[in-house]
Design an enzyme around this catalytic site. Structure first.
Site, PDB file in Angstrom:
ATOM      1  N   ARG A 160      41.208  -5.019 -34.365  1.00  0.00           N
ATOM      2  CA  ARG A 160      41.266  -4.398 -35.682  1.00  0.00           C
ATOM      3  C   ARG A 160      42.643  -3.813 -35.986  1.00  0.00           C
ATOM      4  O   ARG A 160      42.798  -2.987 -36.878  1.00  0.00           O
ATOM      5  CB  ARG A 160      40.192  -3.331 -35.829  1.00  0.00           C
ATOM      6  CG  ARG A 160      40.336  -2.119 -34.920  1.00  0.00           C
ATOM      7  CD  ARG A 160      39.154  -1.207 -35.180  1.00  0.00           C
ATOM      8  NE  ARG A 160      39.243   0.060 -34.483  1.00  0.00           N
ATOM      9  CZ  ARG A 160      38.192   0.671 -33.933  1.00  0.00           C
ATOM     10  NH1 ARG A 160      36.998   0.107 -33.986  1.00  0.00           N
ATOM     11  NH2 ARG A 160      38.321   1.837 -33.344  1.00  0.00           N
ATOM     12  N   THR A 199      33.155  -2.365 -41.266  1.00  0.00           N
ATOM     13  CA  THR A 199      33.069  -2.360 -39.816  1.00  0.00           C
ATOM     14  C   THR A 199      33.338  -3.766 -39.327  1.00  0.00           C
ATOM     15  O   THR A 199      32.818  -4.731 -39.886  1.00  0.00           O
ATOM     16  CB  THR A 199      31.696  -1.902 -39.286  1.00  0.00           C
ATOM     17  OG1 THR A 199      31.584  -2.236 -37.900  1.00  0.00           O
ATOM     18  CG2 THR A 199      30.553  -2.548 -40.012  1.00  0.00           C
ATOM     19  N   ARG A 213      40.976 -20.983 -13.724  1.00  0.00           N
ATOM     20  CA  ARG A 213      39.973 -19.949 -13.559  1.00  0.00           C
ATOM     21  C   ARG A 213      38.923 -19.997 -14.683  1.00  0.00           C
ATOM     22  O   ARG A 213      38.958 -20.854 -15.541  1.00  0.00           O
ATOM     23  CB  ARG A 213      40.639 -18.572 -13.543  1.00  0.00           C
ATOM     24  CG  ARG A 213      41.603 -18.381 -12.378  1.00  0.00           C
ATOM     25  CD  ARG A 213      42.216 -17.010 -12.399  1.00  0.00           C
ATOM     26  NE  ARG A 213      43.178 -16.827 -11.317  1.00  0.00           N
ATOM     27  CZ  ARG A 213      43.868 -15.714 -11.102  1.00  0.00           C
ATOM     28  NH1 ARG A 213      43.716 -14.677 -11.937  1.00  0.00           N
ATOM     29  NH2 ARG A 213      44.719 -15.628 -10.104  1.00  0.00           N
ATOM     30  N   GLY A 232      31.484  -4.915 -30.197  1.00  0.00           N
ATOM     31  CA  GLY A 232      30.171  -5.276 -30.721  1.00  0.00           C
ATOM     32  C   GLY A 232      29.117  -4.547 -29.922  1.00  0.00           C
ATOM     33  O   GLY A 232      28.567  -5.093 -28.969  1.00  0.00           O
ATOM     34  N   GLY A 256      35.685   3.941 -37.266  1.00  0.00           N
ATOM     35  CA  GLY A 256      36.833   3.188 -36.780  1.00  0.00           C
ATOM     36  C   GLY A 256      37.608   2.552 -37.917  1.00  0.00           C
ATOM     37  O   GLY A 256      37.036   2.140 -38.918  1.00  0.00           O
ATOM     38  N   ASP A 291      32.247  -5.005 -36.719  1.00  0.00           N
ATOM     39  CA  ASP A 291      31.020  -5.536 -36.133  1.00  0.00           C
ATOM     40  C   ASP A 291      30.110  -6.163 -37.183  1.00  0.00           C
ATOM     41  O   ASP A 291      29.170  -6.879 -36.843  1.00  0.00           O
ATOM     42  CB  ASP A 291      30.238  -4.422 -35.422  1.00  0.00           C
ATOM     43  CG  ASP A 291      30.974  -3.867 -34.219  1.00  0.00           C
ATOM     44  OD1 ASP A 291      31.911  -4.535 -33.742  1.00  0.00           O
ATOM     45  OD2 ASP A 291      30.626  -2.764 -33.768  1.00  0.00           O
ATOM     46  N   GLU A 349      30.661  -6.345 -26.137  1.00  0.00           N
ATOM     47  CA  GLU A 349      30.721  -5.144 -25.300  1.00  0.00           C
ATOM     48  C   GLU A 349      29.341  -4.527 -25.081  1.00  0.00           C
ATOM     49  O   GLU A 349      29.102  -3.849 -24.080  1.00  0.00           O
ATOM     50  CB  GLU A 349      31.659  -4.105 -25.907  1.00  0.00           C
ATOM     51  CG  GLU A 349      31.158  -3.507 -27.202  1.00  0.00           C
ATOM     52  CD  GLU A 349      31.956  -2.270 -27.626  1.00  0.00           C
ATOM     53  OE1 GLU A 349      32.444  -1.534 -26.756  1.00  0.00           O
ATOM     54  OE2 GLU A 349      32.083  -2.061 -28.839  1.00  0.00           O
TER      55      GLU A 349
END
Length: 367
Positions: free
Chosen positions: A287, A136, A173, A181, A10, A138, A234
């Site tokens: 990103r 990355t 809300r 991740g 990515g 992450d 995620e």
């Protein structure tokens, strides 16, 4: 010396800064630099005996080619997620070595995450000179405390979370913000901490909804504005999943059959508590765009260090940041383990929040 460079996996902000740094550092030594387009996938498409094929899949990098690219996000070389050992035609490592020899490439500098750099380590094990550069958002490459792209992803996330507060408050809300991740919750943990959200669910700890949901309801009721915010990785799991949902996190979002964990959590909140939700998956926006100052700085430094190592006759290394210092480790280091959040030191799993047990003596990003 003739240097090859590619970006894989990515895209993240800071890649172009590193490409510029590698190129200018190499040119200062009167070395030649060739960029390979589209990562290892583009590499596999090169036919060294076909001039047009070489032109289509490579790019000569000189001072003009990299002028100003450090201010741009993404990667001018483009990218792909490919391991030459696992193609539909089998292991094509021999083709990679053939291309390298035919084009006169003396050493490769590869910018990528865990997947891209695994093949880089494989090349190094075969004796070809390689310097790996971890990137990355992450921040999950084992062997380095920091990967290019992490700081910008966190900054983007914090900005988005804080902006979302106005809508969440207006509608009274509970906001659920899903961040990238898959294996590591570090991006969510740090973004949630810096944005001072109410609760953060990370990939390393399954969320017990019987505990988490009452906390979020109480968070909402505790403030006059009647809203709460929860960040979730995620790759996180919910106690309600029971192994039957959650999808294959190794696939892209468009290839998964099941809905994302943020949507699943929001549905559980509404079904069990009756509270309305706002769901936001930041995804690629984390990103996108230009790099922040940190990722430019690390990109420049990693690129310069990569060339310095080759100048010193060193290869089979991965540049790294450890305890706040630039260094380098064996390229195969990332194969030794999987990097994830140190839950006992940095995360309160009962209250779904970051925790700082101590600060003195810790590096800047509290690793």
């Amino acid at each position: 010396m003739h240097i090859g460079i590619l970006t894989g996996g990515g895209d993240v902000p800071g890649l172009n800064a590193c490409i510029r740094s590698v190129t200018l550092s190499a040119l200062d030594l009167s070395w030649e630099v060739t960029g390979f387009r589209r990562g290892w996938q583009g590499f596999l498409s090169v036919d060294p005996d076909n001039v047009q094929s070489v032109a289509d899949h490579t790019r000569r990098l000189d001072r003009e080619a990299v002028r100003g690219i450090d201010r741009m996000g993404g990667t001018i070389l483009h990218t792909s997620r490919t391991d030459p050992r696992t193609t539909k035609d089998g292991d094509r490592t021999d083709h990679v070595l053939h291309v390298l020899k035919s084009l006169g490439i003396d050493a490769m500098i590869t910018l990528g995450g865990d997947g891209t750099l695994r093949f880089s380590a494989h090349l190094a094990s075969l004796g070809f000179p390689v310097i790996s550069v971890p990137k990355t958002m992450d921040n999950d490459v084992y062997g380095t405390d920091y990967c290019i792209g992490f700081s910008t992803a966190v900054s983007r996330s914090v900005e988005a979370i804080n902006a979302l507060r106005t809508t969440t408050e207006s509608h009274e809300r509970i906001a659920v913000v899903e961040l990238f991740g898959r294996r590591s919750g570090e991006t969510a943990l740090l973004a949630g901490f810096l944005a001072q959200v109410d609760r953060t669910v990370i990939a390393e700890v399954t969320a017990d909804l019987d505990v988490l949901l009452p906390l979020l309801v109480a968070d909402r009721k505790s403030r006059p504005t009647n809203y709460a915010v929860c960040v979730i990785s995620e790759g996180a799991r919910l106690s309600s999943d029971d192994g039957k949902s959650g999808g294959d996190i190794s696939k892209s979002a468009t290839q998964r059959d099941d809905i994302g964990v943020g949507q699943r959590l929001a549905r559980e909140i509404e079904a069990r508590t009756g509270q309305g939700t706002v769901v936001q998956e930041l995804a690629y926006l984390m990103r996108a765009g230009e790099p922040d100052a940190m990722d430019r700085m690390v990109g420049f430094a990693f690129g310069g260090l990569a060339i310095q190592l080759l100048q010193q006759g060193k290869s089979g290394r991965m540049v790294a940041l450890r305890d706040g210092n630039y260094c380098h480790v064996p390229a195969e280091t990332l194969l030794q383990s999987q990097k994830s959040v140190d839950v006992s030191a940095l995360y309160d799993a009962q209250n779904y929040r970051a925790k700082l047990m101590r600060v003195e003596g810790m590096p800047m990003f509290l690793y």
